[in-house]
Design a protein around this motif. Structure first.
Motif, mmCIF file in Angstrom:
data_model
loop_
_atom_site.group_PDB
_atom_site.id
_atom_site.type_symbol
_atom_site.label_atom_id
_atom_site.label_comp_id
_atom_site.label_asym_id
_atom_site.label_seq_id
_atom_site.Cartn_x
_atom_site.Cartn_y
_atom_site.Cartn_z
ATOM 1 N N GLY A 35 43.758 42.751 27.610
ATOM 2 C CA GLY A 35 44.307 41.573 28.265
ATOM 3 C C GLY A 35 45.645 41.854 28.888
ATOM 4 O O GLY A 35 46.280 42.872 28.604
ATOM 5 N N TRP A 36 46.053 40.961 29.740
ATOM 6 C CA TRP A 36 47.381 40.991 30.349
ATOM 7 C C TRP A 36 48.132 39.729 29.936
ATOM 8 O O TRP A 36 47.573 38.624 29.930
ATOM 9 N N PHE A 37 49.383 39.931 29.627
ATOM 10 C CA PHE A 37 50.291 38.851 29.271
ATOM 11 C C PHE A 37 51.560 39.023 30.082
ATOM 12 O O PHE A 37 51.792 40.085 30.653
ATOM 13 N N ARG A 38 52.385 38.005 30.127
ATOM 14 C CA ARG A 38 53.645 38.117 30.842
ATOM 15 C C ARG A 38 54.716 37.307 30.147
ATOM 16 O O ARG A 38 54.429 36.348 29.427
ATOM 17 N N GLN A 39 55.950 37.737 30.380
ATOM 18 C CA GLN A 39 57.096 37.021 29.820
ATOM 19 C C GLN A 39 58.199 36.970 30.848
ATOM 20 O O GLN A 39 58.704 38.010 31.277
ATOM 21 N N ALA A 40 58.552 35.764 31.227
ATOM 22 C CA ALA A 40 59.646 35.552 32.161
ATOM 23 C C ALA A 40 60.942 35.379 31.373
ATOM 24 O O ALA A 40 60.916 35.013 30.193
ATOM 25 N N PRO A 41 62.085 35.637 32.009
ATOM 26 C CA PRO A 41 63.363 35.492 31.311
ATOM 27 C C PRO A 41 63.531 34.097 30.714
ATOM 28 O O PRO A 41 63.300 33.091 31.388
ATOM 29 N N GLY A 42 63.884 34.053 29.450
ATOM 30 C CA GLY A 42 64.126 32.777 28.789
ATOM 31 C C GLY A 42 62.885 32.022 28.395
ATOM 32 O O GLY A 42 62.966 30.890 27.906
ATOM 33 N N LYS A 43 61.723 32.627 28.606
ATOM 34 C CA LYS A 43 60.472 31.940 28.277
ATOM 35 C C LYS A 43 59.677 32.751 27.262
ATOM 36 O O LYS A 43 59.902 33.943 27.082
ATOM 37 N N GLU A 44 58.724 32.089 26.633
ATOM 38 C CA GLU A 44 57.856 32.782 25.698
ATOM 39 C C GLU A 44 56.792 33.575 26.459
ATOM 40 O O GLU A 44 56.469 33.280 27.608
ATOM 41 N N ARG A 45 56.262 34.561 25.767
ATOM 42 C CA ARG A 45 55.175 35.337 26.348
ATOM 43 C C ARG A 45 53.963 34.432 26.559
ATOM 44 O O ARG A 45 53.648 33.592 25.712
ATOM 45 N N GLU A 46 53.286 34.601 27.679
ATOM 46 C CA GLU A 46 52.118 33.779 27.953
ATOM 47 C C GLU A 46 50.926 34.641 28.359
ATOM 48 O O GLU A 46 51.077 35.712 28.937
ATOM 49 N N PHE A 47 49.763 34.125 28.048
ATOM 50 C CA PHE A 47 48.513 34.789 28.380
ATOM 51 C C PHE A 47 48.256 34.714 29.881
ATOM 52 O O PHE A 47 48.511 33.681 30.515
ATOM 53 N N VAL A 48 47.729 35.796 30.435
ATOM 54 C CA VAL A 48 47.380 35.821 31.852
ATOM 55 C C VAL A 48 45.866 35.972 32.040
ATOM 56 O O VAL A 48 45.226 35.163 32.713
ATOM 57 N N ALA A 49 45.300 37.032 31.452
ATOM 58 C CA ALA A 49 43.871 37.286 31.653
ATOM 59 C C ALA A 49 43.369 38.206 30.548
ATOM 60 O O ALA A 49 44.147 38.948 29.947
ATOM 61 N N ALA A 50 42.053 38.154 30.300
ATOM 62 C CA ALA A 50 41.436 39.026 29.312
ATOM 63 C C ALA A 50 40.053 39.424 29.780
ATOM 64 O O ALA A 50 39.398 38.689 30.532
ATOM 65 N N ILE A 51 39.607 40.587 29.312
ATOM 66 C CA ILE A 51 38.290 41.087 29.676
ATOM 67 C C ILE A 51 37.677 41.754 28.457
ATOM 68 O O ILE A 51 38.372 42.446 27.702
ATOM 69 N N ASN A 52 36.380 41.554 28.241
ATOM 70 C CA ASN A 52 35.755 42.178 27.087
ATOM 71 C C ASN A 52 35.456 43.645 27.373
ATOM 72 O O ASN A 52 35.680 44.131 28.481
ATOM 73 N N TRP A 53 34.934 44.343 26.383
ATOM 74 C CA TRP A 53 34.865 45.789 26.516
ATOM 75 C C TRP A 53 33.899 46.229 27.605
ATOM 76 O O TRP A 53 34.095 47.276 28.221
ATOM 77 N N ARG A 54 32.869 45.413 27.875
ATOM 78 C CA ARG A 54 31.914 45.785 28.921
ATOM 79 C C ARG A 54 32.335 45.294 30.298
ATOM 80 O O ARG A 54 31.793 45.737 31.304
ATOM 81 N N GLY A 55 33.275 44.379 30.323
ATOM 82 C CA GLY A 55 33.706 43.844 31.602
ATOM 83 C C GLY A 55 32.933 42.631 32.079
ATOM 84 O O GLY A 55 33.201 42.108 33.156
ATOM 85 N N GLY A 56 32.008 42.152 31.267
ATOM 86 C CA GLY A 56 31.183 41.040 31.703
ATOM 87 C C GLY A 56 31.733 39.671 31.378
ATOM 88 O O GLY A 56 31.224 38.650 31.850
ATOM 89 N N LEU A 57 32.775 39.628 30.564
ATOM 90 C CA LEU A 57 33.377 38.353 30.161
ATOM 91 C C LEU A 57 34.861 38.406 30.483
ATOM 92 O O LEU A 57 35.561 39.328 30.068
ATOM 93 N N ARG A 58 35.318 37.418 31.217
ATOM 94 C CA ARG A 58 36.716 37.379 31.644
ATOM 95 C C ARG A 58 37.268 35.973 31.462
ATOM 96 O O ARG A 58 36.613 34.994 31.798
ATOM 97 N N TYR A 59 38.465 35.895 30.955
ATOM 98 C CA TYR A 59 39.177 34.630 30.829
ATOM 99 C C TYR A 59 40.461 34.732 31.649
ATOM 100 O O TYR A 59 41.073 35.799 31.734
ATOM 101 N N TYR A 60 40.881 33.603 32.210
ATOM 102 C CA TYR A 60 42.119 33.547 32.977
ATOM 103 C C TYR A 60 42.922 32.318 32.590
ATOM 104 O O TYR A 60 42.369 31.267 32.272
ATOM 105 N N ALA A 61 44.224 32.456 32.676
ATOM 106 C CA ALA A 61 45.091 31.286 32.561
ATOM 107 C C ALA A 61 44.900 30.430 33.804
ATOM 108 O O ALA A 61 44.656 30.950 34.893
ATOM 109 N N ASP A 62 45.021 29.128 33.643
ATOM 110 C CA ASP A 62 44.842 28.223 34.779
ATOM 111 C C ASP A 62 45.816 28.547 35.910
ATOM 112 O O ASP A 62 45.487 28.391 37.086
#
Length: 124
Positions: A35-62
């Motif tokens: 997965g990918w996450f991000r953290q902006a200055p002064g903010k908490e880390r947030e989820f961006v996207a995730a992918i399962n091991w085969r690549g067939g399932l993906r989740y994204y932040a809105d």
């Protein structure tokens, strides 16, 4: 142990694109969800996207749906994040994470292994 190293960050203009890469070493990446996450200055880390091991399932932040695409190449032990239509609010340090359990990354937003991060700055 899995070591993760991100690259591809930098400075982009609003509306532009960047592609981040995350290369794994130590173990093959193929059994791991990532997965990918991000953290902006002064903010908490947030989820961006995730992918399962085969690549067939993906989740994204809105906030990134329709603009960012996560993908992986298990033969290269690499996960990618293609970021299009960048906005100033996408400015953050972006981290790659890996875990054997896709639900931990995609739903619980946790991971066993983390990279050091790469800076993305989007100017208006």
């Amino acid at each position: 142990q899995v070591q993760l190293v991100e690259s591809g960050g930098g400075l982009a203009q609003a509306g532009g694109s960047l592609r981040l890469s995350c290369v794994a070493s130590g173990r093959t990446l193929s059994p791991y969800a990532t997965g990918w996450f991000r953290q902006a200055p002064g903010k908490e880390r947030e989820f961006v996207a995730a992918i399962n091991w085969r690549g067939g399932l993906r989740y994204y932040a809105d906030s990134v749906k329709g603009r960012f695409t996560i993908s992986r190449d298990n033969a290269k032990n690499t996960v990618y994040l293609q970021m299009n239509s960048l906005k100033p609010e996408d400015t953050a340090v972006y981290y790659c994470a890996a875990d054997l359990d896709f639900r931990r990354i995609g739903i619980n937003h946790r991971g066993d292994y983390w990279g050091q991060g790469t800076q993305v700055t989007v100017s208006s």
